[in-house]
Design a protein around this motif. Structure first.
Motif, PDB file in Angstrom:
ATOM      1  N   LYS A  61       0.820  -1.216   0.000  1.00  0.00           N
ATOM      2  CA  LYS A  61       0.000   0.000   0.000  1.00  0.00           C
ATOM      3  C   LYS A  61       0.857   1.270   0.000  1.00  0.00           C
ATOM      4  CE  LYS A  61      -0.794  -0.172   4.978  1.00  0.00           C
ATOM      5  NZ  LYS A  61      -1.796  -0.339   6.005  1.00  0.00           N
ATOM      6  N   PHE A  62       2.133   1.148   0.359  1.00  0.00           N
ATOM      7  CA  PHE A  62       3.020   2.311   0.359  1.00  0.00           C
ATOM      8  C   PHE A  62       3.699   2.521  -0.991  1.00  0.00           C
ATOM      9  CE2 PHE A  62       2.907   0.933   4.817  1.00  0.00           C
ATOM     10  CZ  PHE A  62       2.408   2.095   5.392  1.00  0.00           C
ATOM     11  N   LYS A  63       3.438   1.657  -1.935  1.00  0.00           N
ATOM     12  CA  LYS A  63       4.065   1.727  -3.245  1.00  0.00           C
ATOM     13  C   LYS A  63       3.692   3.000  -4.005  1.00  0.00           C
ATOM     14  CE  LYS A  63       5.255  -1.706  -6.634  1.00  0.00           C
ATOM     15  NZ  LYS A  63       4.945  -3.010  -7.187  1.00  0.00           N
ATOM     16  N   LYS A  64       2.487   3.517  -3.744  1.00  0.00           N
ATOM     17  CA  LYS A  64       1.993   4.683  -4.489  1.00  0.00           C
ATOM     18  C   LYS A  64       2.671   5.997  -4.086  1.00  0.00           C
ATOM     19  CE  LYS A  64      -1.831   5.306  -1.339  1.00  0.00           C
ATOM     20  NZ  LYS A  64      -3.257   5.279  -1.147  1.00  0.00           N
ATOM     21  N   PHE A  65       3.307   6.034  -2.914  1.00  0.00           N
ATOM     22  CA  PHE A  65       3.929   7.271  -2.453  1.00  0.00           C
ATOM     23  C   PHE A  65       5.215   7.562  -3.224  1.00  0.00           C
ATOM     24  CE2 PHE A  65       1.521   5.870   1.308  1.00  0.00           C
ATOM     25  CZ  PHE A  65       0.731   6.991   1.487  1.00  0.00           C
ATOM     26  N   LYS A  66       5.402   8.842  -3.609  1.00  0.00           N
ATOM     27  CA  LYS A  66       6.601   9.262  -4.335  1.00  0.00           C
ATOM     28  C   LYS A  66       7.659   9.846  -3.396  1.00  0.00           C
ATOM     29  CE  LYS A  66       4.823   8.943  -8.597  1.00  0.00           C
ATOM     30  NZ  LYS A  66       4.633   7.588  -8.941  1.00  0.00           N
ATOM     31  N   LYS A  67       7.205  10.460  -2.299  1.00  0.00           N
ATOM     32  CA  LYS A  67       8.116  11.073  -1.336  1.00  0.00           C
ATOM     33  C   LYS A  67       7.866  10.478   0.045  1.00  0.00           C
ATOM     34  CE  LYS A  67       8.473  15.543  -3.584  1.00  0.00           C
ATOM     35  NZ  LYS A  67       8.290  16.988  -3.436  1.00  0.00           N
ATOM     36  N   ILE A  68       8.954  10.287   0.781  1.00  0.00           N
ATOM     37  CA  ILE A  68       8.872   9.746   2.136  1.00  0.00           C
ATOM     38  C   ILE A  68       9.704  10.650   3.049  1.00  0.00           C
ATOM     39  CG2 ILE A  68       9.422   7.786   3.612  1.00  0.00           C
ATOM     40  CD1 ILE A  68       9.075   6.027   1.102  1.00  0.00           C
ATOM     41  N   ALA A  69       9.113  11.060   4.161  1.00  0.00           N
ATOM     42  CA  ALA A  69       9.821  11.907   5.126  1.00  0.00           C
ATOM     43  C   ALA A  69      10.170  11.071   6.352  1.00  0.00           C
ATOM     44  CB  ALA A  69       8.960  13.092   5.525  1.00  0.00           C
ATOM     45  N   ASN A  75      21.930   7.153   0.967  1.00  0.00           N
ATOM     46  CA  ASN A  75      22.982   7.672   0.088  1.00  0.00           C
ATOM     47  C   ASN A  75      23.720   6.554  -0.625  1.00  0.00           C
ATOM     48  OD1 ASN A  75      22.463  10.366   0.614  1.00  0.00           O
ATOM     49  ND2 ASN A  75      23.836  10.428   2.355  1.00  0.00           N
ATOM     50  N   PHE A  76      23.917   5.438   0.046  1.00  0.00           N
ATOM     51  CA  PHE A  76      24.601   4.301  -0.550  1.00  0.00           C
ATOM     52  C   PHE A  76      23.761   3.658  -1.654  1.00  0.00           C
ATOM     53  CE2 PHE A  76      25.699  -0.259  -0.533  1.00  0.00           C
ATOM     54  CZ  PHE A  76      27.028  -0.161  -0.919  1.00  0.00           C
ATOM     55  N   LEU A  77      22.453   3.565  -1.425  1.00  0.00           N
ATOM     56  CA  LEU A  77      21.552   2.901  -2.379  1.00  0.00           C
ATOM     57  C   LEU A  77      20.774   3.878  -3.263  1.00  0.00           C
ATOM     58  CD1 LEU A  77      20.107   0.208   0.027  1.00  0.00           C
ATOM     59  CD2 LEU A  77      21.844  -0.122  -1.734  1.00  0.00           C
ATOM     60  N   GLN A  78      21.167   5.137  -3.282  1.00  0.00           N
ATOM     61  CA  GLN A  78      20.415   6.191  -3.957  1.00  0.00           C
ATOM     62  C   GLN A  78      20.172   5.903  -5.433  1.00  0.00           C
ATOM     63  OE1 GLN A  78      22.165   9.994  -3.372  1.00  0.00           O
ATOM     64  NE2 GLN A  78      20.277  11.077  -3.771  1.00  0.00           N
ATOM     65  N   THR A  79      21.101   5.263  -6.110  1.00  0.00           N
ATOM     66  CA  THR A  79      20.921   4.989  -7.529  1.00  0.00           C
ATOM     67  C   THR A  79      19.857   3.924  -7.779  1.00  0.00           C
ATOM     68  OG1 THR A  79      22.732   3.388  -7.475  1.00  0.00           O
ATOM     69  CG2 THR A  79      23.289   5.640  -8.107  1.00  0.00           C
ATOM     70  N   LYS A  80      19.560   3.093  -6.789  1.00  0.00           N
ATOM     71  CA  LYS A  80      18.575   2.019  -6.947  1.00  0.00           C
ATOM     72  C   LYS A  80      17.200   2.383  -6.406  1.00  0.00           C
ATOM     73  CE  LYS A  80      22.036  -1.516  -6.841  1.00  0.00           C
ATOM     74  NZ  LYS A  80      22.040  -2.864  -7.284  1.00  0.00           N
ATOM     75  N   ILE A  81      17.118   3.426  -5.574  1.00  0.00           N
ATOM     76  CA  ILE A  81      15.847   3.824  -4.961  1.00  0.00           C
ATOM     77  C   ILE A  81      15.186   4.873  -5.842  1.00  0.00           C
ATOM     78  CG2 ILE A  81      14.800   4.895  -2.933  1.00  0.00           C
ATOM     79  CD1 ILE A  81      17.105   3.777  -1.282  1.00  0.00           C
ATOM     80  N   LYS A  82      13.925   4.639  -6.183  1.00  0.00           N
ATOM     81  CA  LYS A  82      13.204   5.549  -7.079  1.00  0.00           C
ATOM     82  C   LYS A  82      12.384   6.592  -6.328  1.00  0.00           C
ATOM     83  CE  LYS A  82      13.194   2.246 -10.718  1.00  0.00           C
ATOM     84  NZ  LYS A  82      12.741   0.985 -11.097  1.00  0.00           N
ATOM     85  N   LYS A  83      12.268   6.458  -5.043  1.00  0.00           N
ATOM     86  CA  LYS A  83      11.480   7.397  -4.251  1.00  0.00           C
ATOM     87  C   LYS A  83      12.371   8.514  -3.707  1.00  0.00           C
ATOM     88  CE  LYS A  83       8.064   3.999  -2.937  1.00  0.00           C
ATOM     89  NZ  LYS A  83       7.152   4.312  -3.971  1.00  0.00           N
TER      90      LYS A  83
END
Length: 104
Positions: A65-73, A89-97
């Motif tokens: 259900k959290f898949k639809k969110f584009k930004k996470i705080a 920061n380490f996984l930034q290239t693989k994370i789309k959010k």
């Protein structure tokens, strides 16, 4: 080039430590190793995540259900937020959010 004076084994060579100190180191290592094994099996310890019997206490279906969110705080205080930020920061290239880190 092979150096015959160099020993590449999983032990301290006897020329550098006496028999008594090697036995002491071995006993200390054995105690630490057993403590870690016990912590892995103890469900109240963080190391339990390494156990083969570990189960998450949530269902993957609930995460979808959290898949639809584009930004996470993420909100944290001092060092508590730094670990999450370092992983991001380490996984930034693989994370789309987009993550926003708020330090209080």
């Amino acid at each position: 080039m092979k150096n015959s004076n160099l020993f590449l084994k999983n032990k301290v060579h006897t020329n550098f430590a006496g028999r008594k100190s090697l036995n002491l180191i071995s006993k200390k290592f054995e105690k630490i190793y057993l403590d870690i094994q016990n912590d892995i099996e103890d469900t109240s310890k963080t190391l339990n995540i390494l156990s083969g019997k570990f189960n998450f206490n949530f269902k993957l279906k609930n995460l979808k259900k959290f898949k639809k969110f584009k930004k996470i705080a993420l909100i944290g205080m001092g060092g508590s937020i730094l670990g999450a930020e370092a992983i991001y920061n380490f996984l930034q290239t693989k994370i789309k959010k987009k993550f926003i880190f708020l330090i209080i």
